[in-house]
Design a protein around this motif. Structure first.
Motif, mmCIF file in Angstrom:
data_model
loop_
_atom_site.group_PDB
_atom_site.id
_atom_site.type_symbol
_atom_site.label_atom_id
_atom_site.label_comp_id
_atom_site.label_asym_id
_atom_site.label_seq_id
_atom_site.Cartn_x
_atom_site.Cartn_y
_atom_site.Cartn_z
ATOM 1 N N GLY A 101 0.805 -1.215 0.000
ATOM 2 C CA GLY A 101 0.000 0.000 0.000
ATOM 3 C C GLY A 101 0.836 1.262 0.000
ATOM 4 N N VAL A 102 0.159 2.398 -0.242
ATOM 5 C CA VAL A 102 0.785 3.716 -0.244
ATOM 6 C C VAL A 102 0.343 4.461 1.007
ATOM 7 C CG1 VAL A 102 0.979 5.909 -1.465
ATOM 8 C CG2 VAL A 102 0.849 3.765 -2.759
ATOM 9 N N PHE A 103 1.263 5.109 1.677
ATOM 10 C CA PHE A 103 1.006 5.815 2.922
ATOM 11 C C PHE A 103 -0.074 6.890 2.757
ATOM 12 C CE2 PHE A 103 1.853 9.558 5.576
ATOM 13 C CZ PHE A 103 1.775 9.003 6.846
ATOM 14 N N VAL A 104 -1.022 6.902 3.710
ATOM 15 C CA VAL A 104 -2.041 7.951 3.785
ATOM 16 C C VAL A 104 -1.900 8.720 5.103
ATOM 17 C CG1 VAL A 104 -4.504 8.450 3.913
ATOM 18 C CG2 VAL A 104 -3.667 6.710 2.306
ATOM 19 N N ALA A 105 -1.802 7.970 6.208
ATOM 20 C CA ALA A 105 -1.685 8.592 7.526
ATOM 21 C C ALA A 105 -1.183 7.544 8.507
ATOM 22 C CB ALA A 105 -3.043 9.142 7.982
ATOM 23 N N GLY A 106 -0.935 7.993 9.752
ATOM 24 C CA GLY A 106 -0.562 7.060 10.797
ATOM 25 C C GLY A 106 0.920 7.034 11.106
ATOM 26 N N GLN A 123 -2.253 3.901 7.857
ATOM 27 C CA GLN A 123 -3.401 3.825 6.952
ATOM 28 C C GLN A 123 -2.851 3.950 5.533
ATOM 29 O OE1 GLN A 123 -6.592 6.578 7.924
ATOM 30 N NE2 GLN A 123 -5.958 6.597 10.080
ATOM 31 N N THR A 124 -3.306 3.094 4.632
ATOM 32 C CA THR A 124 -2.762 3.068 3.280
ATOM 33 C C THR A 124 -3.869 3.061 2.230
ATOM 34 O OG1 THR A 124 -2.675 0.643 3.160
ATOM 35 C CG2 THR A 124 -0.747 1.772 4.075
ATOM 36 N N ARG A 125 -3.471 3.339 0.997
ATOM 37 C CA ARG A 125 -4.367 3.207 -0.151
ATOM 38 C C ARG A 125 -3.682 2.340 -1.192
ATOM 39 N NH1 ARG A 125 -2.220 6.626 -4.086
ATOM 40 N NH2 ARG A 125 -0.881 8.308 -3.264
ATOM 41 N N ARG A 126 -4.451 1.902 -2.149
ATOM 42 C CA ARG A 126 -3.909 1.061 -3.201
ATOM 43 C C ARG A 126 -3.045 1.912 -4.149
ATOM 44 N NH1 ARG A 126 -5.361 -3.912 -5.095
ATOM 45 N NH2 ARG A 126 -4.846 -4.396 -7.279
ATOM 46 N N ALA A 127 -1.924 1.370 -4.583
ATOM 47 C CA ALA A 127 -1.058 2.080 -5.527
ATOM 48 C C ALA A 127 -1.746 2.220 -6.874
ATOM 49 C CB ALA A 127 0.258 1.338 -5.692
ATOM 50 N N ALA A 128 -1.563 3.365 -7.517
ATOM 51 C CA ALA A 128 -2.181 3.603 -8.820
ATOM 52 C C ALA A 128 -1.579 2.703 -9.892
ATOM 53 C CB ALA A 128 -2.017 5.067 -9.206
#
Length: 408
Positions: A107-112, A118-123
């Protein structure tokens, strides 16, 4: 050794390098030592050996002294990987998870903070080219810029002290999110350490064995490796650091250094020890289009590809960088497959040539290769950080101002 005049250089002007470095850096105590080599038109036109290999023990620097080259390891690892590309075993657009399955859903870093990210999916998936050009989303803990950097420090993900060898290292990296989606930005990182792991995994040879048999032995780089052999320890230099108060202190004692023992993790990003002569042989191979003294490592077409600007959209490093690394603040530079290069000469505000490529190491070592002028320069010293003084820029000015004939 040629006379400088025979290769379009001025002896008097080259001798200014000695005077400048000795007066400004050696006599003042700013640098412990300085070893400079200038190669042009097939000849070693200039060499200079100044200062102390070990100030505390009163040992003078010698032409065959051994240096920690740190990130000057990266071009060597990049060449090793491109040899596997030429062998047809891997491609630049292959996803990294083809060989590291655990990285498929990174995943890609969002917060935390470390342990609670917290992560999101890589584009886009991370591809091999992202590792070579530092657009992977990986980072370095020493940058101390983000919470992801903090996680690297906590897990000791510096490519040297990690447990479990290279396999344990990439397994640990899988537990930390990326800084950004691969291809979106440039960030100086452990990407080249991962390339070292991939060279090992794809070739089936231990990384250090691959480098020795496929690069060092063919190029006769007899003093380059991941540690200093016992019989060569008297040639090993001391490394120093500039403190925030301006004092130069011993950073790594050559008689107690970790470079005296074979490391469990062979760092493709910064683990090699070498000499000026050895590294000049590596540079000469690149300058010759992948061949030296009958040993061909790469095709000239591969060297040309490696030294093109591969940053997304053809952007400059200064526009795409999220890094605190010093080279990222210079205008007119791009980044290829293991090197930075000049893509807009005027914007660099420095002497040189369009298409020259280069890199350096954490202890202020540096090299550059100028295909237009048939030139290679190697500079060795041992002072951290590499941003302490503008010696690299000054050396470029001194070398290019010694030209009496110019092709570009």
């Amino acid at each position: 050794m040629s006379t400088p005049e025979a290769v379009g250089l001025s002896s008097d002007r080259l001798n200014r390098i000695d005077r400048f470095i000795k007066t400004k850096y050696i006599d003042s105590g700013k640098l412990p030592c300085a070893l400079t080599q200038v190669w042009r038109r097939g000849q070693l036109a200039y060499t200079s050996v100044l200062g102390s290999a070990d100030i505390e023990r009163g040992k003078p620097l010698k032409a065959d002294s051994l240096f920690r080259i740190y990130s000057m390891t990266k071009p060597v690892t990049s060449v090793a990987f491109m040899m596997l590309v030429e062998d047809g075993l891997v491609a630049l657009d292959d996803p990294v998870h083809r060989f590291i399955p655990a990285w498929r859903d990174q995943g890609v870093f969002v917060a935390g903070t470390p342990g609670a990210f917290q992560t999101r999916r890589a584009a886009e998936p991370m591809r091999m080219i992202d590792l070579l050009r530092h657009t992977s989303g990986l980072t370095y803990g020493f940058q101390q810029r983000t919470n992801v950097d903090a996680a690297y420090r906590k897990l000791k993900l510096d490519g040297v002290d990690s447990e479990g060898g290279l396999q344990g290292y990439v397994d640990a990296l899988a537990t930390v999110p990326l800084e950004f989606s691969p291809g979106e930005s440039w960030n100086y990182s452990v990407s080249t350490d991962v390339l070292g792991y991939l060279v090992e995994k794809i070739s089936g040879l231990p990384f250090d064995v691959f480098l020795k048999t496929r690069i060092f032995d063919p190029l006769k780089m007899v003093d380059t490796g991941f540690f200093v052999p016992e019989g060569q320890r008297d040639r090993f230099t001391a490394c120093y650091a500039l403190t925030p108060t301006g004092k130069v202190v011993l950073q790594d004692d050559p008689e107690k250094s970790r470079f005296l023992t074979d490391p469990s993790v062979k760092s493709g990003g910064g683990g090699l020890v070498s000499t000026a002569d050895d590294y000049m042989r590596f540079c000469r191979m690149l300058l010759n289009g992948g061949e030296l003294d009958g040993a061909r490592l790469l095709s000239p077409k591969t060297i040309r590809l490696m030294t093109m600007n591969h940053l997304p959209g053809g952007k400059e490093l200064v526009h795409l960088s999220k890094s605190l690394f010093s080279e990222a603040v210079f205008e007119g530079l791009g980044f290829g497959l293991g090197f930075a290069m000049t893509i807009d000469q005027a914007r660099t505000k420095n002497l040189g040539s369009l298409g020259e490529y280069f890199w350096g190491g954490m202890a202020s070592t540096a090299f550059w290769i100028d295909p237009v002028e048939d030139l290679a320069v190697v500079f060795m010293t041992q002072l951290m950080p590499s941003t302490a003084y503008p010696i690299r820029r000054e050396l470029r000015t001194l070398v290019y101002s010694s030209f009496t004939e110019a092709a570009g």
